[in-house]
Design a protein around this motif. Structure first.
Motif, PDB file in Angstrom:
ATOM      1  N   SER A 554      72.766  59.837  18.615  1.00  0.00           N
ATOM      2  CA  SER A 554      72.094  59.954  19.906  1.00  0.00           C
ATOM      3  C   SER A 554      72.009  61.409  20.333  1.00  0.00           C
ATOM      4  N   ASP A 555      71.075  61.680  21.251  1.00  0.00           N
ATOM      5  CA  ASP A 555      70.911  63.045  21.757  1.00  0.00           C
ATOM      6  C   ASP A 555      72.195  63.547  22.404  1.00  0.00           C
ATOM      7  N   ARG A 556      72.844  62.696  23.188  1.00  0.00           N
ATOM      8  CA  ARG A 556      74.073  63.110  23.857  1.00  0.00           C
ATOM      9  C   ARG A 556      75.152  63.463  22.836  1.00  0.00           C
ATOM     10  N   SER A 557      75.296  62.625  21.805  1.00  0.00           N
ATOM     11  CA  SER A 557      76.297  62.904  20.784  1.00  0.00           C
ATOM     12  C   SER A 557      75.963  64.185  20.031  1.00  0.00           C
ATOM     13  N   PHE A 558      74.670  64.410  19.778  1.00  0.00           N
ATOM     14  CA  PHE A 558      74.273  65.621  19.065  1.00  0.00           C
ATOM     15  C   PHE A 558      74.595  66.861  19.893  1.00  0.00           C
ATOM     16  N   VAL A 559      74.306  66.805  21.189  1.00  0.00           N
ATOM     17  CA  VAL A 559      74.644  67.929  22.060  1.00  0.00           C
ATOM     18  C   VAL A 559      76.153  68.143  22.070  1.00  0.00           C
ATOM     19  N   SER A 560      76.909  67.064  22.087  1.00  0.00           N
ATOM     20  CA  SER A 560      78.371  67.176  22.053  1.00  0.00           C
ATOM     21  C   SER A 560      78.850  67.846  20.766  1.00  0.00           C
ATOM     22  N   ILE A 561      78.235  67.474  19.639  1.00  0.00           N
ATOM     23  CA  ILE A 561      78.615  68.076  18.356  1.00  0.00           C
ATOM     24  C   ILE A 561      78.312  69.570  18.363  1.00  0.00           C
ATOM     25  N   LEU A 562      77.163  69.943  18.920  1.00  0.00           N
ATOM     26  CA  LEU A 562      76.835  71.362  19.012  1.00  0.00           C
ATOM     27  C   LEU A 562      77.840  72.104  19.885  1.00  0.00           C
ATOM     28  N   ASN A 563      78.268  71.489  20.957  1.00  0.00           N
ATOM     29  CA  ASN A 563      79.308  72.083  21.803  1.00  0.00           C
ATOM     30  C   ASN A 563      80.573  72.339  20.992  1.00  0.00           C
ATOM     31  N   ASN A 564      80.943  71.347  20.186  1.00  0.00           N
ATOM     32  CA  ASN A 564      82.142  71.496  19.362  1.00  0.00           C
ATOM     33  C   ASN A 564      81.996  72.650  18.379  1.00  0.00           C
ATOM     34  N   ALA A 565      80.854  72.683  17.718  1.00  0.00           N
ATOM     35  CA  ALA A 565      80.629  73.728  16.723  1.00  0.00           C
ATOM     36  C   ALA A 565      80.673  75.108  17.367  1.00  0.00           C
ATOM     37  N   ALA A 566      80.061  75.241  18.545  1.00  0.00           N
ATOM     38  CA  ALA A 566      80.058  76.522  19.237  1.00  0.00           C
ATOM     39  C   ALA A 566      81.464  76.933  19.649  1.00  0.00           C
ATOM     40  N   ALA A 567      82.254  75.960  20.124  1.00  0.00           N
ATOM     41  CA  ALA A 567      83.618  76.270  20.556  1.00  0.00           C
ATOM     42  C   ALA A 567      84.457  76.778  19.392  1.00  0.00           C
ATOM     43  N   ILE A 568      84.293  76.160  18.238  1.00  0.00           N
ATOM     44  CA  ILE A 568      85.070  76.575  17.072  1.00  0.00           C
ATOM     45  C   ILE A 568      84.602  77.938  16.580  1.00  0.00           C
ATOM     46  N   ALA A 569      83.281  78.158  16.575  1.00  0.00           N
ATOM     47  CA  ALA A 569      82.763  79.470  16.181  1.00  0.00           C
ATOM     48  C   ALA A 569      83.278  80.550  17.125  1.00  0.00           C
ATOM     49  N   ARG A 570      83.308  80.238  18.401  1.00  0.00           N
ATOM     50  CA  ARG A 570      83.817  81.181  19.405  1.00  0.00           C
ATOM     51  C   ARG A 570      85.282  81.515  19.132  1.00  0.00           C
ATOM     52  N   ASP A 571      86.078  80.482  18.839  1.00  0.00           N
ATOM     53  CA  ASP A 571      87.498  80.708  18.607  1.00  0.00           C
ATOM     54  C   ASP A 571      87.751  81.489  17.332  1.00  0.00           C
ATOM     55  N   SER A 572      86.795  81.444  16.408  1.00  0.00           N
ATOM     56  CA  SER A 572      86.917  82.185  15.157  1.00  0.00           C
ATOM     57  C   SER A 572      86.374  83.603  15.277  1.00  0.00           C
ATOM     58  N   GLY A 573      85.901  83.966  16.467  1.00  0.00           N
ATOM     59  CA  GLY A 573      85.356  85.304  16.676  1.00  0.00           C
ATOM     60  C   GLY A 573      83.894  85.428  16.322  1.00  0.00           C
ATOM     61  N   LEU A 574      83.227  84.333  15.966  1.00  0.00           N
ATOM     62  CA  LEU A 574      81.803  84.359  15.609  1.00  0.00           C
ATOM     63  C   LEU A 574      80.979  84.141  16.877  1.00  0.00           C
ATOM     64  N   TYR A 575      81.005  85.106  17.765  1.00  0.00           N
ATOM     65  CA  TYR A 575      80.417  84.924  19.084  1.00  0.00           C
ATOM     66  C   TYR A 575      78.901  84.793  19.041  1.00  0.00           C
ATOM     67  N   ASP A 576      78.238  85.600  18.192  1.00  0.00           N
ATOM     68  CA  ASP A 576      76.779  85.505  18.122  1.00  0.00           C
ATOM     69  C   ASP A 576      76.348  84.121  17.630  1.00  0.00           C
ATOM     70  N   LYS A 577      77.064  83.610  16.618  1.00  0.00           N
ATOM     71  CA  LYS A 577      76.769  82.267  16.116  1.00  0.00           C
ATOM     72  C   LYS A 577      77.018  81.220  17.194  1.00  0.00           C
ATOM     73  N   ALA A 578      78.128  81.370  17.918  1.00  0.00           N
ATOM     74  CA  ALA A 578      78.449  80.419  18.978  1.00  0.00           C
ATOM     75  C   ALA A 578      77.386  80.433  20.063  1.00  0.00           C
ATOM     76  N   LEU A 579      76.902  81.627  20.426  1.00  0.00           N
ATOM     77  CA  LEU A 579      75.866  81.730  21.461  1.00  0.00           C
ATOM     78  C   LEU A 579      74.576  81.048  21.028  1.00  0.00           C
ATOM     79  N   SER A 580      74.180  81.250  19.782  1.00  0.00           N
ATOM     80  CA  SER A 580      72.923  80.640  19.324  1.00  0.00           C
ATOM     81  C   SER A 580      73.031  79.120  19.286  1.00  0.00           C
ATOM     82  N   VAL A 581      74.199  78.616  18.870  1.00  0.00           N
ATOM     83  CA  VAL A 581      74.394  77.164  18.837  1.00  0.00           C
ATOM     84  C   VAL A 581      74.393  76.584  20.246  1.00  0.00           C
ATOM     85  N   MET A 582      75.068  77.279  21.164  1.00  0.00           N
ATOM     86  CA  MET A 582      75.128  76.775  22.530  1.00  0.00           C
ATOM     87  C   MET A 582      73.759  76.811  23.194  1.00  0.00           C
ATOM     88  N   MET A 583      72.968  77.830  22.936  1.00  0.00           N
ATOM     89  CA  MET A 583      71.614  77.899  23.491  1.00  0.00           C
ATOM     90  C   MET A 583      70.766  76.745  22.963  1.00  0.00           C
TER      91      MET A 583
END
Length: 821
Positions: A554-583
């Protein structure tokens, strides 16, 4: 040792929006690190507690007032009690405790603000009853609050309001009501219980015994409809004697005579001839429950002769809780719904049940008699099976999320009672489904221990039946439950098993199961600080998503997965990647019209990401939009609005705009106190955040008060085994540190390290932060050897986590080179 001035500002912890979300059975749940808000709970709050008009609100049970005789002295004693009083009515089963409480509550019900009836036989039911009060007072408020939050809101409302009466019925353990009876300053509380002892010092005690014989005969004659000069009075006297002059038994006897159209003499003969079938007494002597059981035994025969289907209905009802069973749940109990109505009507006519427009009540002793009637005949088994079918069907396929919480609060006592009557080796798809859905509801209400209890039973049933799909689902969900309880090591162990089970099918393995298992393990690894493992799992999730059909998620679940991916990228220091995923997540949420919490997650996380990369000004519009959107959707006082206020305050804090930050932090704390009280976990987070502003403003005395309160609340709510406690301990240590009281700070800094290491473990940012604070503390008090030892441990962890150029790594490098003079 000489005392040194602090050379470095201590880390000040503020908490913001959740940054990782994982789909659960009950919608999308935020599963971020402990230092962030959990924004799962959604409520609508348009009215302040002080302004809600509820004059005359009541949920008193519907019972015929004509069937109440005597007890005038007890009624007078209750009526004389003023506001701020507690009255405990105790006595044997069937003596009429609840009826006395009910009749006294009916007097003046329209002049009181609230008259509220709570079945208080367990702490869970007390909480549900208080949550129901919130629902009655302010339905919009109750819609999005969890059960515990609704109960807290009701308690706070009662504290601020005068002119109410609460009845706590059938209290088995005085401890479950201690928080309620401790604060009746503005109203009155009436308690009923079979327990005679344990009430010393609580309030006025009234002990009920049997009716006097004249009143017993009067009651029985009134139910049957005979006058004071009837020829049957002698027989009625004998029936009253047989029944121990107990009101419940007398009403049952009168109902039998009236509905069966038999003479009292016939009834008396039947009553005496069925002595061997009495319900087994639990105490020595003449137990009134035994005499009541005689009546019910005979009554069941009469009901069966008129409508055997009514006994089937009664067997089903005996498997649920005794109060407030939704009437619509029983609609499919027989082939024709009208037959169900006829059977319920007959049972009500014999006083075997209390039948309301939307609910059914049945006395606990009626249930006990039905369940024990013929243990070897399969009666109980057939009733339990039918009950399981009905309630599983009732909850199946319905909407999920906060809109269903009121319905689930009503159902939970009945599900728990049904589960109690099922054999320990019960299984089957419907049983596992019911366990799983109920566990998910408990999880949504921040009751992980209850969720774990049911989920483990569901897992055991799945394993015994060899159902691999069910095993995988239950392992994943159980891992989430343990994570929410703070036991991250057990959680990751279960998540590993879930991933392994989901992969057993190789090429033919179910993608949905594997997707869920990987998501859960990623979230748990993230919470443990295992950024590498979490990144691997989310990479596998994204790869799996690309191979699945577009409509599989579902769209909601997909958005949730993207949130997760961005959070993990952020915690790994991959801020540019996290920003693009969150956008991208925000773009999808806006495109498909998702206006709920998922969109707020996107806005809050984008604001936090911009702050992390040193561009808080770029994050400010997202934080402002999150606050505006939350207010538009949920009103001006709501948990998500509080979170948005705190997140915007964090941006202002980073922008060196302390006045605006403190204003928002104060608003968040004031709203949390008004909404949930000072003892909620959300309030503790708000205290912690405002404390950070006080520290930055050098208002250390104010900061100390808040830091102590936040620590007390967190310890009370979460215990010693939760990462949030390390955050609170560090904050309090920071306040003492800035007050130049390093020895007092030291004890909290040491404990913070212990809690962090025991929960999130080595290498987690929280653990690294607590180690740096502890090392600085040791340096300030002059214990350079201890400072160097702690710094060496911190250096290894920080180097592995952040690399050599990170501020923490450089700090540890300096501190570990210190030597004793």
């Amino acid at each position: 040792m000489g005392k040194k001035k602090p050379k470095r500002r201590r880390s000040v912890h503020s908490e913001g929006a959740s940054s990782i979300a994982v789909s659960q059975n009950f919608g999308i749940a935020s599963t971020g690190s402990n230092a962030h808000f959990d924004m799962r709970r959604i409520s609508v709050s348009l009215d302040s507690p002080e302004s809600v008009p509820v004059i005359g609100a009541s949920n008193l049970p519907f019972v015929d007032t004509s069937e109440f005789v005597g007890r005038q002295s007890e009624m007078d004693e209750i009526a004389q009690l003023g506001e701020g009083s507690v009255c405990v009515i105790h006595g044997l089963g069937g003596s009429g405790k609840s009826r006395v409480a009910l009749e006294s509550a009916r007097v003046g019900v329209n002049s009181r603000v609230v008259t509220w009836w709570i079945v208080a036989d367990s702490s869970e039911n007390v909480m549900l009853g208080l949550a129901g009060l919130t629902q009655a007072i302010s339905p919009q408020m109750a819609l999005g609050l969890s059960t515990s939050e609704s109960a807290t809101w009701a308690m706070n409302w009662l504290q601020r309001t005068s002119g109410w009466l609460i009845v706590l019925d059938n209290v088995e353990d005085p401890r479950v009501i201690r928080d309620v009876v401790a604060r009746p300053a503005n109203g009155r509380i009436v308690v009923t219980s079979r327990r005679r002892y344990g009430w010393e010092g609580l309030g006025t005690e009234i002990s009920l015994s049997s009716l006097i014989r004249a009143e017993a005969v009067q009651l029985l004659a009134g139910v049957i409809g005979v006058g004071p000069n009837s020829a049957h009075l002698s027989t009625l006297h004998s029936i009253a004697e047989e029944l121990g002059d107990l009101p419940l038994g007398l009403i049952q006897a009168g109902s039998y005579v009236t509905q069966s159209q038999v003479e009292p003499d016939y009834y008396l003969g039947k009553l005496r001839s069925h002595a061997s079938r009495m319900y087994k007494a639990s105490i020595e002597g003449r137990d009134p429950e035994r005499t009541i059981a005689r009546v019910w035994d005979i009554t069941l025969e009469a009901i069966s002769s008129r409508n055997p289907a009514a006994i089937t209905i009664l067997e089903i009802l005996s498997c649920f809780a005794s109060n407030d069973l939704p009437r619509e749940l029983m609609a499919g109990a027989l082939e024709d719904e009208l037959d169900v109505t006829d059977a319920l009507t007959l049972l009500a006519a014999y006083s075997m049940i209390q039948l309301g427009p939307s609910s059914i009540d049945i006395h606990r002793l009626v249930q006990a008699v039905v369940r024990s009637k013929s243990p070897t005949s399969g009666v109980v088994a057939s009733g339990v099976t039918a009950a399981l079918d009905l309630i599983a069907e009732f909850v199946h396929g319905g909407a999920r999320g906060f809109e269903t919480w009121p319905k689930w609060r009503t159902l939970v006592p009945h599900i728990e009672e049904l589960i109690h009557h099922l054999p320990s080796d019960s299984g089957g798809e419907k049983f596992r489904y019911l366990l799983g859905e109920t566990a998910s509801f408990y999880g949504s209400q921040d009751q992980p221990a209850e969720a774990i209890r049911l989920r483990e039973r569901a897992l055991a049933a799945s394993i015994s039946e060899g159902d691999q799909e069910s095993i995988c689902i239950n392992l994943s969900n159980l891992a989430e439950d343990y994570k929410n309880s703070g036991d991250l090591l057990k959680a990751v162990e279960l998540a590993e098993r879930a991933v392994e089970v989901s992969s057993r099918g190789g090429e033919d393995s179910d993608d949905g199961r594997r997707l869920h298992a990987l998501e859960v393990r990623a979230a748990i690894r993230y919470s443990l600080g295992d950024a590498h493992g979490a990144t691997e799992d989310m990479s596998a999730v994204m790869k799996l998503l690309r191979s699945m059909p577009p409509d599989a998620v579902s769209d909601r679940s997909f958005v949730s997965i993207l949130n997760n991916a961005a959070a993990i990228a952020r915690d790994s220091g991959l801020y540019d990647k996290a920003l693009s995923v969150m956008m991208e997540a925000l773009r999808i949420a806006e495109k498909v019209g998702i206006d709920g919490p998922e969109r707020l997650y996107c806005l809050a996380n984008l604001a936090a990401l911009h702050r992390d990369v040193g561009r808080p000004a770029d994050g400010l519009p997202f934080a402002k939009k999150a606050l505006k959107l939350s207010e538009e959707i949920y009103g001006v006082r709501h948990t998500l609005v509080i979170a948005a206020c705190s997140n915007l305050a964090a941006l202002y804090r980073a922008l060196q705009r302390p006045n605006e930050a403190m204003t928002l932090a104060r608003r968040a704390l004031e709203d949390a106190c008004a909404l949930l009280g000072e003892d909620s976990s959300l309030t503790a987070i708000c205290m912690n955040n405002l404390c950070a502003d006080y520290i930055n403003a050098r208002q250390y005395d104010d900061a100390l008060i808040l830091a102590k309160q936040a620590l007390r609340v967190t310890e009370a709510n979460l215990g010693d085994g939760h990462p949030s406690l390390a955050n609170r301990l560090s904050q309090l240590a920071a306040v003492y540190f800035f007050q130049e009281r390093p020895l007092e700070a030291l004890q909290y800094a040491e404990r913070a390290v212990q809690v962090a290491a025991g929960t999130v473990g080595k290498g987690h940012p929280l653990t690294i932060s607590t180690l740096s604070n502890l090392a600085i503390n040791y340096e300030v008090i002059g214990d350079l050897e201890a400072a160097a030892w702690v710094a060496a441990e911190g250096y290894d962890q920080s180097l592995a986590r952040f690399g050599p150029s990170h501020e923490s790594t450089r700090l540890f490098q300096r501190l570990r080179s210190n030597k004793m003079p």
